[in-house]
Design an enzyme around this catalytic site. Structure first.
Site, PDB file in Angstrom:
ATOM      1  N   GLY A  46       0.863  -1.175   0.000  1.00 22.31           N
ATOM      2  CA  GLY A  46       0.000   0.000   0.000  1.00 22.31           C
ATOM      3  C   GLY A  46       0.904   1.231   0.000  1.00 22.31           C
ATOM      4  CG  ASP A 235      -0.109   2.079  -5.869  1.00 20.12           C
ATOM      5  OD1 ASP A 235       0.518   1.650  -4.896  1.00 20.12           O
ATOM      6  OD2 ASP A 235      -1.234   1.644  -6.198  1.00 20.12           O
TER       7      ASP A 235
END
Ligand code: MRU
Length: 340
Positions: A46, A235
């Site tokens: 993450g 991201d």
């Protein structure tokens, strides 16, 4: 949900996310190389969590090298930064975090010992900032959610993908805290199943209603009117597109085709607006992640090649809005606000 990563007594403590949902196990590291490996093999993953792990990895390196003369200290820190930067190529938070720590190292022409204390402090500040930013994303994003909404999400952009609280799951948590009834549909998210394993785990842990579907089901559920909104994480946000877990682009196309609002939750640490799509490396991971479910059950015949792109590209024309800690922005507003 418990923090996914913490700095405790000069050690980095993190949840081993490869074992979830079966086992909640913590890993503790004193060596920055182990933190780099944990990022690479995805014990922690993450974008925001990877960023904080990178900063804490740098802090461990300063402890290891603080007794060296200044020049040697800087040389060894450069090597450490290089090892951490080379773990995964796509999440911009990783590079943002290493650069932020370097700014600290370069701005204090002081003895390595004192620099180490400053870097440790900065890494801890970054961890707390992450939680504060996520709470703000939650508050801003809850405004797009109506009582009774079913929200579809892809991958895990929750508490486990950050230090705590999450990005895409933050508006859901905040809306529920405001008294709205919100339920979640989580794409399983092949091949590493972050949706099935992690999103379902943390929402269930927090008693937030969640159902898991195969990635290929989201389009039908949208068409059947079973989804009111889509919220995903990211991201990296470039000037022309949003990078997120492989499959996000298909979810965005289905949402557009069914007139379902598609939002991206993005802490500003993930914005990379001076870049375009062509500047970004999309990670390709081991083909065994595709050929063997969770590395165990082989589902592809031997000698048949598998491609394993970890992220894809969603153009802004498919995005209804970007939720940051400062508010909700259209593409044009985002560039106006943040592009330097
Ligand atoms: O490969 P992963 O699990 O690190 O991919 C994570 C994602 O794509 C998330 O959606 C993204 O990092 C946002 S996390 C708040």
């Amino acid at each position: 949900m418990i923090p996914s990563i913490e700095w405790i007594d000069n050690k980095v403590k993190m949840i081993d996310q490869t074992l979830l949902p079966h086992e909640l196990k913590f890993l503790e590291f004193i060596d920055y190389r182990d933190v780099a490996k944990a990022i690479k093999v995805m014990n922690i993953r993450g974008a925001p969590a990877i960023g904080v792990a990178a900063a804490m990895g740098m802090a461990l390196a300063t402890i290891e090298y603080k007794d060296l003369p200044k020049e040697r200290f800087l040389k060894e820190m450069e090597k450490a930064a290089d090892i951490i930067r080379k773990t995964r190529p796509t999440a911009s938070n990783l590079f943002w975090a290493v650069d932020r720590i370097w700014k600290i190292i370069n701005s204090f022409p002081d003895e390595p010992k004192n620099i180490s204390d400053l870097v440790i402090e900065e890494a801890k500040i970054m961890a707390q900032e992450d939680i504060n930013v996520n709470k703000s994303i939650g508050k801003n994003g809850s405004a797009i959610l109506d009582d009774g909404d079913v929200v579809l999400t892809h991958c895990n952009a929750g508490s486990l993908a950050t230090v705590q609280y999450g990005t895409a799951l933050a508006p859901i948590r905040a809306a529920i805290e405001e008294g709205k009834n919100i339920s979640v549909i989580a794409d399983e998210t092949r091949p590493r199943l972050q949706g099935a394993r992690l999103t379902a785990y943390e929402l269930h842990y927090d008693q937030i209603p969640v159902k898991v579907i195969t990635d290929t089901s989201s389009g039908l559920l949208m068409r059947l009117g079973k989804v009111n909104k889509v919220i995903v994480g990211t991201d990296r946000v470039t000037s022309d597109a949003v990078f997120n877990k492989i499959g996000t682009y298909l979810v965005a196309l289905a949402a557009k085709d069914n007139n379902i609002p598609f939002y991206v939750a993005a802490p500003t640490s993930t914005l990379s607006l001076n870049e375009t799509v062509d500047d970004v490396t999309i990670e390709q991971r081991d083909s065994k992640e595709v050929s063997h479910v969770l590395g165990q059950v082989q589902i592809v015949p031997d000698d048949v090649e598998c491609l394993n792109f970890a992220f894809d590209i969603t153009p802004f024309r498919l995005v209804s809005g970007i939720i940051t800690e400062d508010g909700i922005f259209t593409h044009a507003e985002l560039l106006k606000k943040y592009k330097k």
